[in-house]
Design a protein around this motif. Structure first.
Motif, mmCIF file in Angstrom:
data_model
loop_
_atom_site.group_PDB
_atom_site.id
_atom_site.type_symbol
_atom_site.label_atom_id
_atom_site.label_comp_id
_atom_site.label_asym_id
_atom_site.label_seq_id
_atom_site.Cartn_x
_atom_site.Cartn_y
_atom_site.Cartn_z
ATOM 1 N N ALA A 1 -2.243 9.566 -5.165
ATOM 2 C CA ALA A 1 -0.955 8.288 -4.218
ATOM 3 C C ALA A 1 -2.285 7.923 -3.283
ATOM 4 O O ALA A 1 -2.420 6.839 -2.769
ATOM 5 C CB ALA A 1 -0.329 9.376 -3.539
ATOM 6 N N GLY A 2 -3.224 8.717 -2.885
ATOM 7 C CA GLY A 2 -3.979 8.169 -1.762
ATOM 8 C C GLY A 2 -5.584 6.967 -2.195
ATOM 9 O O GLY A 2 -5.624 6.323 -2.105
ATOM 10 N N LEU A 3 -5.483 7.858 -4.058
ATOM 11 C CA LEU A 3 -6.367 6.667 -4.259
ATOM 12 C C LEU A 3 -5.885 5.285 -4.525
ATOM 13 O O LEU A 3 -6.731 3.866 -3.966
ATOM 14 C CB LEU A 3 -7.126 7.265 -5.643
ATOM 15 N N TRP A 4 -4.286 5.730 -4.723
ATOM 16 C CA TRP A 4 -2.987 3.670 -5.347
ATOM 17 C C TRP A 4 -3.795 3.199 -3.628
ATOM 18 O O TRP A 4 -3.977 2.290 -3.922
ATOM 19 C CB TRP A 4 -2.720 4.882 -5.651
ATOM 20 N N SER A 5 -3.502 4.291 -2.598
ATOM 21 C CA SER A 5 -3.424 3.790 -0.914
ATOM 22 C C SER A 5 -4.878 2.610 -0.777
ATOM 23 O O SER A 5 -4.940 1.744 -0.015
ATOM 24 C CB SER A 5 -2.973 4.740 -0.322
ATOM 25 N N LEU A 6 -5.933 3.998 -1.068
ATOM 26 C CA LEU A 6 -7.201 3.218 -0.429
ATOM 27 C C LEU A 6 -7.349 2.281 -1.779
ATOM 28 O O LEU A 6 -8.254 0.710 -1.062
ATOM 29 C CB LEU A 6 -8.608 4.148 -1.316
ATOM 30 N N LEU A 7 -7.481 1.691 -2.713
ATOM 31 C CA LEU A 7 -7.536 0.361 -3.731
ATOM 32 C C LEU A 7 -6.799 -0.360 -3.223
ATOM 33 O O LEU A 7 -7.272 -1.708 -3.219
ATOM 34 C CB LEU A 7 -6.856 1.339 -4.881
ATOM 35 N N SER B 1 -5.960 -1.203 0.083
ATOM 36 C CA SER B 1 -5.893 -1.369 1.379
ATOM 37 C C SER B 1 -7.469 -2.248 1.102
ATOM 38 O O SER B 1 -7.838 -3.449 1.256
ATOM 39 C CB SER B 1 -6.641 -0.408 2.413
ATOM 40 N N TRP B 2 -8.103 -2.032 -0.326
ATOM 41 C CA TRP B 2 -9.577 -2.561 -0.342
ATOM 42 C C TRP B 2 -9.091 -3.841 -0.874
ATOM 43 O O TRP B 2 -10.230 -5.145 -0.760
ATOM 44 C CB TRP B 2 -10.514 -1.960 -1.335
ATOM 45 N N PHE B 3 -8.017 -4.241 -2.018
ATOM 46 C CA PHE B 3 -7.829 -5.382 -2.525
ATOM 47 C C PHE B 3 -7.207 -6.251 -1.566
ATOM 48 O O PHE B 3 -7.420 -7.552 -1.649
ATOM 49 C CB PHE B 3 -6.773 -5.353 -3.697
ATOM 50 N N PRO C 1 -11.360 0.663 4.767
ATOM 51 C CA PRO C 1 -11.509 1.747 5.758
ATOM 52 C C PRO C 1 -12.828 2.241 5.922
ATOM 53 O O PRO C 1 -13.577 1.404 3.847
ATOM 54 C CB PRO C 1 -11.371 2.883 5.709
ATOM 55 N N ALA C 2 -14.004 2.198 6.652
ATOM 56 C CA ALA C 2 -15.280 2.660 6.749
ATOM 57 C C ALA C 2 -15.212 3.682 5.644
ATOM 58 O O ALA C 2 -14.406 4.964 5.139
ATOM 59 C CB ALA C 2 -15.420 2.848 7.871
ATOM 60 N N LEU C 3 -16.797 3.611 5.277
ATOM 61 C CA LEU C 3 -17.447 4.803 4.119
ATOM 62 C C LEU C 3 -16.847 5.755 4.772
ATOM 63 O O LEU C 3 -16.794 6.901 3.303
ATOM 64 C CB LEU C 3 -18.251 4.670 3.488
ATOM 65 N N PHE C 4 -17.547 6.490 5.979
ATOM 66 C CA PHE C 4 -17.904 7.649 6.704
ATOM 67 C C PHE C 4 -16.369 8.299 7.106
ATOM 68 O O PHE C 4 -16.187 9.646 6.313
ATOM 69 C CB PHE C 4 -18.725 7.638 7.201
#
Length: 313
Positions: free
Chosen positions: A172-178, A180-182, A187-190
């Motif tokens: 779910a976290g990876l899904w949400s991150l991707l 947001s990227w698309f 979000p910032a890298l750090f």
């Protein structure tokens, strides 16, 4: 040599060379040998995966209208129930269920340990054990391992359930991150890396907690088994011991929450300071949980060994 983390949760293979341990362990269906027990660990993992899959399917059936009609509602209303929302809802329900399983683990754990020592006295095997060259601490240690084998099915299922929940959280976290990227600038890298590190460390604590808990509860049962020889009184004492165990947990959690919340009011302006604080929180919480359970194990096994050593006095 390949590292096998699951094998570290089991009694060592050399334990089956101990006649005292082997006799009681082989009375358990999955305790015939170390290899049999090791094979059962994977089977229990698959069973928990199937349980979660069926549970997710049932929730999907219940939420089918919401999943297929996202964005549409009564006149003048609007709601947005995405597959990611569904996954988050299921994870929340599974997480609560995994915590609730601790109560079942407590009952199973202390029940499985109650007869480890008292049965030897009730079945007139105590004289044979006492004429051996084993010290009371060795006897108690063997009996504690037997108790762990007896309740290992429930413990490993709880562990595997948490492993699969962590996998779902990561997905779910990876899904949400991707997403947001698309959708927009992510979000910032750090902060992303720091969140992943803290999340991974927290997942380890979350997964290992039932195993630490099982060792503590079974040690309580072994101590009670050394002191109480009759079933009715042993069951009553086990109930009181579990109540005291839960009260102790509440006190520790309350004290820990009070200490940690004192730092929540501090303003954190830098990402690395926030990461350091979160890492410190994880360390304090994990160390407190582990120390609480380890203290119960040491104290209970010492009392059991002391009882055996002074039983003839």
């Amino acid at each position: 040599m390949m590292v096998d983390p699951l094998a570290r949760l089991l009694p060592p293979p050399a334990a089956w060379n101990d006649p005292l341990f082997r006799t009681d362990a082989r009375a358990v269906k999955w305790g015939v040998s170390w290899m049999v027990l090791r094979g059962r660990v994977f089977r229990w993992g698959v069973q928990m995966l199937l349980v979660l899959a069926v549970s997710m399917l049932l929730l999907a059936v219940f939420r089918w209208n919401d999943l297929t009609n996202a964005g549409f509602g009564p006149i003048g209303s609007y709601y947005y129930y995405t597959p990611l929302s569904f996954l988050g809802e299921f994870i929340a329900m599974a997480f609560v269920g995994s915590i609730a399983l601790n109560l079942i683990l407590d009952f199973v754990g202390i029940s499985g340990a109650l007869g480890t020592i008292s049965n030897d006295f009730n079945m007139r095997r105590s004289d044979l054990i006492r004429t051996s060259l084993l010290r009371p601490t060795q006897i108690v240690e063997a009996k504690h391992k037997v108790a762990q084998v007896r309740v290992l099915r429930m413990t490993v299922r709880s562990l595997w359930g948490r492993v699969w929940i962590v996998v779902l959280i990561a997905a779910a976290g990876l899904w949400s991150l991707l997403d947001s990227w698309f959708s927009y600038r992510g979000p910032a890298l750090f902060p992303t890396i720091a969140t992943g590190i803290i999340g991974a460390l927290t997942a380890i604590t979350y997964i290992m907690e039932p195993y630490w808990r099982m060792r503590a509860v079974t040690s309580l049962g072994v101590a009670l088994s050394a002191r109480t020889m009759h079933g009715a009184s042993a069951t009553l004492n086990a109930g009181f011991s579990l109540i005291a165990f839960w009260i102790g947990q509440i006190v520790v959690i309350s004290g820990l929450a009070f200490v940690l919340q004192l730092t929540f009011t501090f303003y954190v302006g830098e990402d690395w300071i926030a990461f350091a604080l979160l890492f410190a929180y994880w360390g304090i919480i994990t160390a407190t949980i582990y120390a609480f359970y380890a203290r119960i194990v040491r104290s209970s096994l010492y009392q059991a060994a002391h009882r055996l050593a002074t039983m003839d006095n």
